[in-house]
Design a protein around this motif. Structure first.
Motif, PDB file in Angstrom:
ATOM      1  N   ALA A  62       0.829  -1.203   0.000  1.00 43.04           N
ATOM      2  CA  ALA A  62       0.000   0.000   0.000  1.00 43.04           C
ATOM      3  C   ALA A  62       0.864   1.254   0.000  1.00 43.04           C
ATOM      4  O   ALA A  62       0.618   2.193  -0.771  1.00 43.04           O
ATOM      5  N   VAL A  63       1.879   1.277   0.850  1.00 38.28           N
ATOM      6  CA  VAL A  63       2.789   2.432   0.902  1.00 38.28           C
ATOM      7  C   VAL A  63       3.452   2.643  -0.452  1.00 38.28           C
ATOM      8  O   VAL A  63       3.521   3.768  -0.969  1.00 38.28           O
ATOM      9  N   GLU A  64       3.940   1.574  -1.041  1.00 36.63           N
ATOM     10  CA  GLU A  64       4.612   1.673  -2.340  1.00 36.63           C
ATOM     11  C   GLU A  64       3.681   2.254  -3.407  1.00 36.63           C
ATOM     12  O   GLU A  64       4.080   3.138  -4.189  1.00 36.63           O
ATOM     13  N   CYS A  65       2.445   1.772  -3.466  1.00 35.09           N
ATOM     14  CA  CYS A  65       1.486   2.272  -4.458  1.00 35.09           C
ATOM     15  C   CYS A  65       1.173   3.744  -4.239  1.00 35.09           C
ATOM     16  O   CYS A  65       1.116   4.535  -5.197  1.00 35.09           O
ATOM     17  N   HIS A  66       0.975   4.128  -2.987  1.00 35.97           N
ATOM     18  CA  HIS A  66       0.612   5.520  -2.717  1.00 35.97           C
ATOM     19  C   HIS A  66       1.777   6.473  -2.968  1.00 35.97           C
ATOM     20  O   HIS A  66       1.561   7.627  -3.369  1.00 35.97           O
ATOM     21  N   GLN A  67       3.004   6.012  -2.753  1.00 37.87           N
ATOM     22  CA  GLN A  67       4.156   6.852  -3.097  1.00 37.87           C
ATOM     23  C   GLN A  67       4.205   7.116  -4.602  1.00 37.87           C
ATOM     24  O   GLN A  67       4.464   8.243  -5.040  1.00 37.87           O
ATOM     25  N   LYS A  68       3.933   6.082  -5.383  1.00 33.91           N
ATOM     26  CA  LYS A  68       3.924   6.251  -6.839  1.00 33.91           C
ATOM     27  C   LYS A  68       2.783   7.153  -7.279  1.00 33.91           C
ATOM     28  O   LYS A  68       2.945   8.007  -8.162  1.00 33.91           O
ATOM     29  N   ALA A  69       1.615   6.978  -6.686  1.00 38.52           N
ATOM     30  CA  ALA A  69       0.476   7.828  -7.024  1.00 38.52           C
ATOM     31  C   ALA A  69       0.780   9.289  -6.714  1.00 38.52           C
ATOM     32  O   ALA A  69       0.463  10.192  -7.514  1.00 38.52           O
ATOM     33  N   LEU A  70       1.402   9.539  -5.560  1.00 35.78           N
ATOM     34  CA  LEU A  70       1.747  10.909  -5.168  1.00 35.78           C
ATOM     35  C   LEU A  70       2.718  11.539  -6.160  1.00 35.78           C
ATOM     36  O   LEU A  70       2.530  12.685  -6.587  1.00 35.78           O
ATOM     37  N   GLU A  71       3.754  10.812  -6.545  1.00 34.05           N
ATOM     38  CA  GLU A  71       4.741  11.332  -7.496  1.00 34.05           C
ATOM     39  C   GLU A  71       4.088  11.716  -8.824  1.00 34.05           C
ATOM     40  O   GLU A  71       4.368  12.780  -9.386  1.00 34.05           O
ATOM     41  N   ILE A  72       3.225  10.848  -9.320  1.00 35.98           N
ATOM     42  CA  ILE A  72       2.557  11.105 -10.602  1.00 35.98           C
ATOM     43  C   ILE A  72       1.640  12.320 -10.501  1.00 35.98           C
ATOM     44  O   ILE A  72       1.618  13.191 -11.393  1.00 35.98           O
ATOM     45  N   ARG A  73       0.911  12.413  -9.407  1.00 33.92           N
ATOM     46  CA  ARG A  73      -0.039  13.522  -9.271  1.00 33.92           C
ATOM     47  C   ARG A  73       0.663  14.863  -9.106  1.00 33.92           C
ATOM     48  O   ARG A  73       0.224  15.874  -9.668  1.00 33.92           O
ATOM     49  N   ILE A  74       1.750  14.910  -8.338  1.00 36.15           N
ATOM     50  CA  ILE A  74       2.488  16.171  -8.203  1.00 36.15           C
ATOM     51  C   ILE A  74       3.043  16.604  -9.559  1.00 36.15           C
ATOM     52  O   ILE A  74       2.987  17.787  -9.923  1.00 36.15           O
ATOM     53  N   LYS A  75       3.544  15.655 -10.329  1.00 38.78           N
ATOM     54  CA  LYS A  75       4.111  15.973 -11.641  1.00 38.78           C
ATOM     55  C   LYS A  75       3.053  16.527 -12.594  1.00 38.78           C
ATOM     56  O   LYS A  75       3.305  17.454 -13.371  1.00 38.78           O
TER      57      LYS A  75
END
Length: 301
Positions: A62-75
């Motif tokens: 879950a942590v791994e997925c949410h870190q990736k989601a956060l990176e994509i959304r900020i970009k």
């Protein structure tokens, strides 16, 4: 990909988290093949899959997925966007479930700051941020701070939704938890019963959130020394969780462990050991070896 994604959302809303993960993973595999690494749809896939992993008890994933989601959304969206705030909040929730309370608070505060700036004080998402910060402070044992945030969330939700919305149940449930931790068991049971009535009415009797409330009422009765009542409510929680989540879910482990505690206090030590060993066996499969729950398990057993 879109069909799998939508089926994952449907299964999640039904509380069928194994199926939600299965469909979410299928959608993600397709999207990874056909979309650029920073495409917004990938952010949505990682976000929703992370939420489902957390509900399944797979907190590292879950942590791994949410870190990736956060990176994509900020970009894609910049740093002051409601979806970025949600990504911070969801990452914080996953850290919380993994026992990393300071990281949870750090990310939840970032989400709250964004929401206050773009949505204002009286918005459901702001209430959710206050509620989630309350959870983290309660987990750290900072009960007065937890009550402060829970009451902020409750005040907003009552103003926006009235008295029977599922979000009200979440606020009542969390206030019940913190009053139980403070030793005010009657007040805690009162809040939990309010939550239970709303959840049964809005979600149905076999939803995992209903199980959570039964379990928490059982914990309160256990703390009061009313062990038969405690076992009755905890058994209801276990039955729902086994049916909704499957036999190897970490919430099923929590039910076994909590039932073990009640049988131990009642003096039925064989039954207590049986349930606690079942709980340990499940969590050894699901949690990292450094998770705080294991210290409790080994001390109790």
């Amino acid at each position: 990909a879109d069909a799998f994604y939508k089926m994952g959302l449907i299964r999640y809303n039904q509380g069928k988290y194994d199926f939600a993960v299965t469909f979410g993973e299928k959608a993600l595999v397709i999207r990874l093949k056909i979309l650029k690494d920073d495409h917004p749809d990938l952010g949505s896939s990682f976000n929703n899959l992370g939420i489902s992993y957390r509900k399944k008890g797979e907190f590292g994933k879950a942590v791994e997925c949410h870190q990736k989601a956060l990176e994509i959304r900020i970009k894609n969206l910049g740093s002051e966007n409601k979806d970025v705030a949600s990504a911070y909040n969801n990452l914080g929730n996953s850290y919380e479930s993994n026992g990393e309370h300071n990281k949870a608070i750090e990310n939840k505060y970032k989400g709250l700051e964004i929401r206050l700036k773009i949505l204002g004080e009286e918005h459901p998402d702001v209430a959710a941020s206050y509620n989630n910060l309350g959870i983290s402070y309660e987990s750290k044992g900072e009960y007065s701070k937890a009550i402060e945030y829970y009451q902020k969330a409750l005040g907003i939700r009552l103003k926006l939704f009235g008295s029977e919305h599922p979000d009200l149940a979440s606020s009542y449930n969390n206030l019940g938890n913190v009053f139980e931790s403070n030793g005010d068991y009657n007040q805690a049971i009162e809040f939990h019963q309010k939550a239970l009535e709303i959840r049964i009415k809005s979600l149905g009797i076999e939803h995992p959130d209903v199980a959570d409330t039964y379990d928490q009422i059982g914990v309160c009765y256990n703390s009061k020394g009313e062990y038969n009542n405690a076992i009755k409510y905890k058994q209801k929680a276990l039955e729902i969780r086994l049916k909704a989540l499957g036999v190897e879910h970490t919430e099923v482990a929590s039910s076994y462990h909590n039932l073990g505690n009640s049988y131990e206090f009642k003096g039925d030590y064989d039954k207590a050991l049986e349930y606690k060993l079942k709980a340990l066996k499940i969590d050894l499969k699901n949690l990292s070896t450094g998770h705080p729950k294991f210290a409790t398990y080994y001390n109790n057993i």
